[in-house]
Design a protein around this motif. Sequence first.
Motif, PDB file in Angstrom:
ATOM      1  N   ALA A   1      44.927  42.511  45.732  1.00  0.00           N
ATOM      2  CA  ALA A   1      45.516  41.715  44.719  1.00  0.00           C
ATOM      3  C   ALA A   1      45.125  40.077  45.072  1.00  0.00           C
ATOM      4  CB  ALA A   1      47.001  41.713  44.697  1.00  0.00           C
ATOM      5  N   ALA A   2      45.020  39.612  46.314  1.00  0.00           N
ATOM      6  CA  ALA A   2      44.613  38.479  46.432  1.00  0.00           C
ATOM      7  C   ALA A   2      43.255  38.238  46.346  1.00  0.00           C
ATOM      8  CB  ALA A   2      44.976  38.171  47.917  1.00  0.00           C
ATOM      9  N   ALA A   3      42.364  39.275  46.506  1.00  0.00           N
ATOM     10  CA  ALA A   3      40.908  39.078  46.278  1.00  0.00           C
ATOM     11  C   ALA A   3      40.682  38.615  44.799  1.00  0.00           C
ATOM     12  CB  ALA A   3      40.024  40.072  46.861  1.00  0.00           C
ATOM     13  N   LEU A   4      40.933  39.531  44.070  1.00  0.00           N
ATOM     14  CA  LEU A   4      41.082  39.378  42.467  1.00  0.00           C
ATOM     15  C   LEU A   4      41.682  38.201  41.936  1.00  0.00           C
ATOM     16  CD1 LEU A   4      42.157  43.286  41.799  1.00  0.00           C
ATOM     17  CD2 LEU A   4      39.758  42.249  41.622  1.00  0.00           C
ATOM     18  N   TRP A   5      42.729  37.788  42.457  1.00  0.00           N
ATOM     19  CA  TRP A   5      43.367  36.463  41.980  1.00  0.00           C
ATOM     20  C   TRP A   5      42.484  35.417  42.370  1.00  0.00           C
ATOM     21  CZ3 TRP A   5      44.773  31.758  43.421  1.00  0.00           C
ATOM     22  CH2 TRP A   5      45.833  31.070  42.527  1.00  0.00           C
ATOM     23  N   ILE A   6      41.909  35.365  43.673  1.00  0.00           N
ATOM     24  CA  ILE A   6      41.095  34.310  43.873  1.00  0.00           C
ATOM     25  C   ILE A   6      39.695  34.372  43.165  1.00  0.00           C
ATOM     26  CG2 ILE A   6      39.307  33.502  45.866  1.00  0.00           C
ATOM     27  CD1 ILE A   6      41.902  34.234  47.840  1.00  0.00           C
ATOM     28  N   GLU A   7      39.128  35.338  43.081  1.00  0.00           N
ATOM     29  CA  GLU A   7      37.635  35.642  42.049  1.00  0.00           C
ATOM     30  C   GLU A   7      38.179  35.044  40.839  1.00  0.00           C
ATOM     31  OE1 GLU A   7      36.216  39.540  42.297  1.00  0.00           O
ATOM     32  OE2 GLU A   7      35.656  39.435  44.155  1.00  0.00           O
ATOM     33  N   ASP A   8      39.208  35.474  40.332  1.00  0.00           N
ATOM     34  CA  ASP A   8      39.565  35.054  38.794  1.00  0.00           C
ATOM     35  C   ASP A   8      39.689  33.333  38.719  1.00  0.00           C
ATOM     36  OD1 ASP A   8      40.136  35.534  36.025  1.00  0.00           O
ATOM     37  OD2 ASP A   8      42.093  34.972  36.528  1.00  0.00           O
ATOM     38  N   ALA A   9      40.506  32.863  39.730  1.00  0.00           N
ATOM     39  CA  ALA A   9      40.756  31.640  40.124  1.00  0.00           C
ATOM     40  C   ALA A   9      39.316  30.688  39.776  1.00  0.00           C
ATOM     41  CB  ALA A   9      41.601  31.160  40.987  1.00  0.00           C
ATOM     42  N   LEU A  10      38.398  31.244  40.600  1.00  0.00           N
ATOM     43  CA  LEU A  10      37.329  30.554  40.991  1.00  0.00           C
ATOM     44  C   LEU A  10      36.246  30.652  39.708  1.00  0.00           C
ATOM     45  CD1 LEU A  10      36.548  31.651  44.710  1.00  0.00           C
ATOM     46  CD2 LEU A  10      37.301  29.271  43.790  1.00  0.00           C
ATOM     47  N   ASP A  11      36.359  31.725  38.979  1.00  0.00           N
ATOM     48  CA  ASP A  11      35.671  31.906  37.813  1.00  0.00           C
ATOM     49  C   ASP A  11      36.117  30.962  36.749  1.00  0.00           C
ATOM     50  OD1 ASP A  11      34.134  33.755  39.323  1.00  0.00           O
ATOM     51  OD2 ASP A  11      35.078  35.555  37.984  1.00  0.00           O
ATOM     52  N   GLN A  12      37.449  30.707  36.863  1.00  0.00           N
ATOM     53  CA  GLN A  12      37.990  29.856  35.874  1.00  0.00           C
ATOM     54  C   GLN A  12      37.849  28.474  36.108  1.00  0.00           C
ATOM     55  OE1 GLN A  12      41.421  31.332  33.779  1.00  0.00           O
ATOM     56  NE2 GLN A  12      41.122  33.369  34.416  1.00  0.00           N
ATOM     57  N   GLY A  13      37.408  27.944  37.388  1.00  0.00           N
ATOM     58  CA  GLY A  13      37.277  26.841  37.955  1.00  0.00           C
ATOM     59  C   GLY A  13      38.875  26.306  38.309  1.00  0.00           C
TER      60      GLY A  13
END
Length: 129
Positions: free
Chosen positions: A43-55
Amino acid sequence: MRYPIVIEPGSETTAFGVVFPDLPGCFSAGDTLDEAIKNASEAAALWIEDALDQGVAVPPPSSFDAVRGNPEWKGWIFALADVDPMLFDTSAERVNITLPRRVLVRLDRRAKEEGETRSGFIARMAMSA
């Protein structure tokens, strides 16, 4: 890299619920404590990837002691979720790929139409998938 997590104890009929104090809205669960901790890392990996993708800036992990000392989590279980630090690596890396020439021509044409380089176009397409 490890993020502290707090786990609501489960029972025979309810799952163990996991919350990340440092990652707003990031949560997970598991039928067993081991499963809850494993799922938390995903879950953390997905949250972090999404946050980074959205800046969106990704907060650093709090100290384990600070989280454990918060009275809001009294009665909960404390653990650490592993997060691969490569998620944060933005360094460029040269790769060699093999494509049919007709695909490469089409790729270059699309990149030019979009005003991008081949590499930039491929990266954008991969991130939007």
